[in-house]
Write a protein that holds these residues in place. Structure first.
Motif, short mmCIF file in Angstrom:
data_model
loop_
_atom_site.label_atom_id
_atom_site.label_comp_id
_atom_site.label_asym_id
_atom_site.label_seq_id
_atom_site.Cartn_x
_atom_site.Cartn_y
_atom_site.Cartn_z
N GLN A 1 0.95 -1.24 0.05
CA GLN A 1 0.16 0.13 0.13
C GLN A 1 0.95 1.25 0.07
N PHE A 2 0.57 2.17 -1.12
CA PHE A 2 1.36 3.35 -1.08
C PHE A 2 1.03 4.15 -0.09
N MET A 3 1.89 5.07 0.85
CA MET A 3 1.64 5.60 2.11
C MET A 3 1.99 7.09 1.66
N GLY A 4 2.92 7.48 0.65
CA GLY A 4 3.44 8.79 0.66
C GLY A 4 4.85 8.83 -0.06
N LYS B 1 17.55 15.75 7.47
CA LYS B 1 16.32 15.68 8.02
C LYS B 1 15.37 15.20 7.25
N ILE B 2 14.01 14.80 7.27
CA ILE B 2 13.23 14.21 6.88
C ILE B 2 11.88 15.02 6.81
N GLN B 3 11.47 15.16 5.60
CA GLN B 3 9.98 15.79 5.62
C GLN B 3 8.81 14.67 4.96
N MET B 4 8.07 14.45 5.89
CA MET B 4 7.10 13.44 5.43
C MET B 4 5.94 14.13 4.43
N LEU B 5 5.50 13.41 3.49
CA LEU B 5 4.70 14.07 2.48
C LEU B 5 3.51 12.93 2.06
N HIS B 6 2.55 12.84 3.06
CA HIS B 6 1.66 11.95 2.82
C HIS B 6 0.57 12.01 1.78
N GLY B 7 0.36 11.07 0.97
CA GLY B 7 -0.72 11.09 -0.08
C GLY B 7 -0.94 10.07 -0.99
N SER B 8 -1.46 10.16 -2.27
CA SER B 8 -1.58 8.98 -3.02
C SER B 8 -1.67 9.41 -4.43
N LEU B 9 -1.02 8.62 -5.22
CA LEU B 9 -1.17 8.80 -6.72
C LEU B 9 -2.27 8.04 -7.43
N THR B 10 -2.96 8.69 -8.27
CA THR B 10 -4.08 8.01 -8.70
C THR B 10 -4.11 7.34 -10.11
N ASN C 1 5.94 2.67 1.42
CA ASN C 1 4.62 2.00 1.75
C ASN C 1 4.46 1.69 3.35
N ASP C 2 3.93 0.67 3.93
CA ASP C 2 3.73 0.54 5.07
C ASP C 2 4.86 -0.36 5.67
N HIS C 3 5.81 -0.82 4.86
CA HIS C 3 6.95 -1.45 5.55
C HIS C 3 8.16 -0.88 4.93
N PHE C 4 8.32 -0.34 3.48
CA PHE C 4 9.48 -0.15 2.96
C PHE C 4 9.49 1.31 2.38
N ASP C 5 10.75 1.52 2.22
CA ASP C 5 11.09 2.85 1.20
C ASP C 5 11.62 2.30 0.03
#
Length: 431
Positions: free
Chosen positions: A5-8, A24-33, A62-66
């Motif tokens: 599952q794609f997370m961002g 540093k890490i900036q999280m960008l949550h979202g999905s591609l359609t 995703n929920d497990h890996f980069d």
């Protein structure tokens, strides 16, 4: 294609050459359609250090890996930025007796480059949309100001911060207003008091309207007075504070008068000494007009004119002398082609060359006014006249003269070769 599952996205950024200690890490949550649409994903980084070489890469997760990282993009941040808006000012003191307010504020925590100046502004209930700069604070680290106030007004305040990179947006205005209910007499009189001389047989006195913040109380108006050479004194009360002129019929033309305008309100007259100004009643058409207007010479598209001078006294001019004006137009087309040349303009020069003097038999020995007009149209039938003017009115015109400009080149009209020979003889006689 990403399994799971794609997370961002994650934007990883660091100072170039110092990834281990600065990343540093900036999280960008979202999905591609739809990957097939080639959608462009965008994101910004904030609060980066100024004037620094930076690097950034992007990974999906995703929920497990980069995912594997993107390519690394390197860029340099700017040397600084303008401040962010300060907090709204807090009114610490509102002193109606001493006519002052004390306010304070705080810098935005997002402002990085030090602030070098604060502009403190106020508005009033009279003009809430108008903000006036009243105090500038330049002492490093000081975020407090004392503000002088006027009588009978309600004030709000705001602050603008400035550093070497620019100014901030204005802060929000102070929630607490500072109210000064006390009245007093006006502290100043109107400025720019003068007479308008544009209307004959009228005395017109003008001044700048005083804004409500300067009224210091209710019932504000003006006390106006004038005295002419006959010794007649006239006083008049103006109750409408928005009025900026007073008109009355006057028997004389351009007669000197002494005038004043004083501020007053229900509490009393302005305590500042009233200033007496010199002025005049309205001008009129000059009594004199130029005579013996003639064309002295015509060289290519430059014409030299002369005429008898007039008396320039205020009595004869019925006003203040401004200039002679030469009017030139195409024959039969005056309404659409007339040009006016002010003889006192720097671009208009007298006819003082030896050639022009020669053609006129040495004009310097007679009392005449002269002017040379250049850039006339070639090969054109023209007419011209001269008038004398005060500030608002022209005299009756002189006689009208007619002449034609040559087709161009070095020709001389008005007599052709015979006048050239005459001019040369005069010049040779002076050698």
């Amino acid at each position: 294609m990403m399994a799971g599952q794609f997370m961002g996205y994650k934007m990883k950024y660091w100072v170039s050459g110092k990834r281990m200690t600065t990343e540093k890490i900036q999280m960008l949550h979202g999905s591609l359609t739809d990957f097939g649409d080639f959608n462009e994903e965008r994101a910004g980084l904030k609060l980066l250090p100024f004037d620094t070489e930076m690097a950034v890469e992007v990974v999906a997760f995703n929920d497990h890996f980069d995912s594997l990282p993107s390519n690394i993009v390197r860029f340099r941040t700017p040397k600084g930025a303008a401040p962010f808006a300060t907090s709204y000012p807090i009114v610490e003191e509102c002193d109606a007796n001493n006519l002052k307010a004390v306010i304070s504020w705080r810098d935005s925590p997002r402002t990085i480059t030090p602030v070098t100046k604060y502009y403190v502004e106020y508005n009033t209930s009279f003009t809430p949309s108008t903000w006036t700069n009243v105090v500038n604070v330049t002492t490093q680290g000081v975020t407090r100001a004392e503000i002088p106030l006027s009588y009978y007004a309600n004030y709000s305040f705001r602050v603008i911060a400035e550093n070497e990179f620019g100014t901030s947006e204005p802060s929000a205005y102070s929630f607490q207003a500072c109210m000064i209910p006390t009245m007093n007499v006006p502290e100043k009189n109107p400025s720019n008091v003068h007479t308008d001389t544009s209307k004959s047989h009228w005395l017109i006195i003008k001044w700048d309207v005083m804004p409500q913040i300067e009224h210091n109380g209710v019932g504000f108006g003006y006390l106006l007075g004038y005295r002419d050479q006959s010794g007649m004194n006239v006083m008049n009360r103006i109750e409408d504070w928005t009025q900026d002129e007073y008109r009355m019929p006057y028997y004389g033309v351009y007669q000197p008068v002494e005038i004043f305008v004083q501020a007053r309100n229900a509490f009393g007259d302005c305590t500042d000494p009233v200033k007496i100004h010199d002025g005049h009643s309205g001008e009129a058409v000059p009594r004199v007009q130029p005579h013996n207007f003639e064309l002295v010479s015509l060289q290519e598209n430059a014409a030299c004119f002369q005429w008898d001078p007039v008396y320039l006294s205020p009595e004869m001019m019925q006003g203040e002398f401004k200039s002679y004006k030469i009017r030139i137009w195409k024959a039969g087309e005056r309404d659409t082609t007339e040009n006016i040349f002010f003889v006192n303009d720097e671009s208009i020069i007298p006819c003082s060359s030896d050639f022009d003097e020669a053609l006129n038999g040495n004009t310097t020995e007679t009392m005449t006014e002269t002017a040379k007009i250049v850039n006339l149209p070639f090969d054109t039938d023209l007419e011209a006249e001269v008038v004398v003017s005060n500030i608002h009115f022209d005299s009756d015109p002189s006689n009208t003269i007619k002449f034609s400009t040559p087709k161009g080149g070095n020709g001389v009209t008005q007599g052709g070769m015979s006048k050239i020979i005459k001019a040369l003889n005069v010049l040779l006689g002076r050698l």
